[in-house]
Design a protein around this motif. Sequence first.
Motif, short mmCIF file in Angstrom:
data_model
loop_
_atom_site.label_atom_id
_atom_site.label_comp_id
_atom_site.label_asym_id
_atom_site.label_seq_id
_atom_site.Cartn_x
_atom_site.Cartn_y
_atom_site.Cartn_z
N LYS A 72 2.09 -1.29 0.76
CA LYS A 72 1.41 -2.55 0.53
C LYS A 72 0.10 -2.27 -0.21
CE LYS A 72 3.28 -4.72 4.72
NZ LYS A 72 2.96 -5.39 6.00
N GLY A 73 -0.69 -3.27 -0.42
CA GLY A 73 -1.98 -3.07 -1.07
C GLY A 73 -1.85 -2.74 -2.54
N TYR A 74 -2.46 -1.63 -2.96
CA TYR A 74 -2.55 -1.30 -4.38
C TYR A 74 -1.54 -0.25 -4.83
CZ TYR A 74 -6.90 -3.96 -4.16
OH TYR A 74 -7.82 -4.96 -3.99
N ALA A 75 -0.48 -0.04 -4.07
CA ALA A 75 0.54 0.93 -4.46
C ALA A 75 1.16 0.57 -5.80
CB ALA A 75 1.61 1.04 -3.38
N ASN A 76 1.48 -0.70 -5.99
CA ASN A 76 2.09 -1.13 -7.24
C ASN A 76 1.15 -0.96 -8.42
OD1 ASN A 76 4.48 -1.83 -5.96
ND2 ASN A 76 3.93 -3.98 -5.73
N LEU A 77 -0.14 -1.20 -8.18
CA LEU A 77 -1.13 -1.03 -9.24
C LEU A 77 -1.23 0.44 -9.64
CD1 LEU A 77 -3.34 -2.04 -11.11
CD2 LEU A 77 -4.95 -1.93 -9.18
N PHE A 78 -1.22 1.34 -8.65
CA PHE A 78 -1.26 2.78 -8.94
C PHE A 78 -0.07 3.17 -9.81
CE2 PHE A 78 -0.30 7.20 -8.23
CZ PHE A 78 -1.54 7.83 -8.09
N ASP A 79 1.13 2.73 -9.41
CA ASP A 79 2.34 3.06 -10.17
C ASP A 79 2.29 2.49 -11.58
OD1 ASP A 79 3.31 4.39 -7.95
OD2 ASP A 79 4.55 2.72 -7.27
N GLN A 80 1.73 1.27 -11.71
CA GLN A 80 1.65 0.64 -13.03
C GLN A 80 0.72 1.42 -13.96
OE1 GLN A 80 3.47 -2.28 -14.01
NE2 GLN A 80 2.87 -1.36 -15.96
N LEU A 81 -0.40 1.90 -13.42
CA LEU A 81 -1.34 2.66 -14.24
C LEU A 81 -0.75 4.00 -14.67
CD1 LEU A 81 -4.74 1.91 -12.46
CD2 LEU A 81 -3.78 0.86 -14.51
N VAL A 82 0.07 4.60 -13.81
CA VAL A 82 0.76 5.83 -14.19
C VAL A 82 1.75 5.52 -15.32
CG1 VAL A 82 2.40 7.60 -13.43
CG2 VAL A 82 0.50 6.92 -11.94
N GLN A 83 2.50 4.44 -15.16
CA GLN A 83 3.50 4.04 -16.16
C GLN A 83 2.84 3.72 -17.50
OE1 GLN A 83 6.29 0.99 -14.87
NE2 GLN A 83 6.50 0.23 -16.95
N ASP A 84 1.66 3.08 -17.46
CA ASP A 84 0.97 2.68 -18.69
C ASP A 84 0.21 3.84 -19.34
OD1 ASP A 84 1.89 0.14 -18.28
OD2 ASP A 84 0.00 -0.67 -17.54
#
Length: 306
Positions: free
Chosen positions: A229-241
């Motif tokens: 939960k939280g900012y896990a998706n944001l972390f993954d998105q920044l890695v992807q970008d």
Amino acid sequence: MTQGRSIRLFLVDGSPNGLLTAEIMNWTGHALTGPRTKLTELVQRPECGRTGIYFLVGPDPENTLRPLVYIGESDDVAKRLKQHNRPESQGGKDFWERVCLITSKDQNLTKAHVKYLESQLIGQAIKSGRCGLVNGTAHDYSVLPESDQADMAFFTEQIRTILPVLGFEFFRDPSGTKLTGSGDASAISPLFELEIPKYEIRAQAQEVDGDFVVLKGSHARVKWAGSQKGYANLFDQLVQDGVLMEGPTGGRVFSRDHGFSSPSAAAAVISGRSANGRTKWTLVGKKQTYGDWQNELVSAEAPETE
């Protein structure tokens, strides 16, 4: 000090969820926005019969952190919106839920102008990384005379100013360009740092124009270690970008400046788990927390009265 701007908003049908127009003082542009459910009323507006640029905006089912956006132009926006309202099997677009169109009050925008605007805005949307762009790649359209290009550069800046007021954030630059020294120095905070010695992490950031901007070269955890939960998706998105790149020592490094919505969002991505940015970030050289620094500023500007 940054110069203030006056923006006039008008609720066409008296409802905050209906059609809305917006204008900036001393700008010939005119914005009209509304939900797709109001498309019948919207296409009957006189603005829709003009030459203009428009944005179709909807949720991205594969990424809840940012919207899907289509940027288009037409010399008859109403006609194009009716085409986009068809089912995808008939050449339309299903994803969008809101529309915003920009026209000119003096009707001096030409087909060449809006094609140039479309090209420039698609490029800026790609650069911002704040949306998934349905268009794909930007068309290179630069056949305007130099004077017209200068006029359209000003027109573009007004669009970038007015869209966030209407709830569309996809042109905001996440890289903190004001850090280079341009713009209003009062909009930039002192330098903050966050250190996690166990993982050899050291990051620096500044608050710039409402964003908390982590600076290029700052370190972060190699992977997300906290709750999903939280900012896990944001972390993954920044890695992807490509914002978070693999570093030489096993962690990750910010490949460019990146703006976050809050100090806590930035601290969480750097730490790889949920974190309270108000206590984790400290002033460089003073060890004063971000929260104490902000409270000190607020207290100085608005002292308590007995």
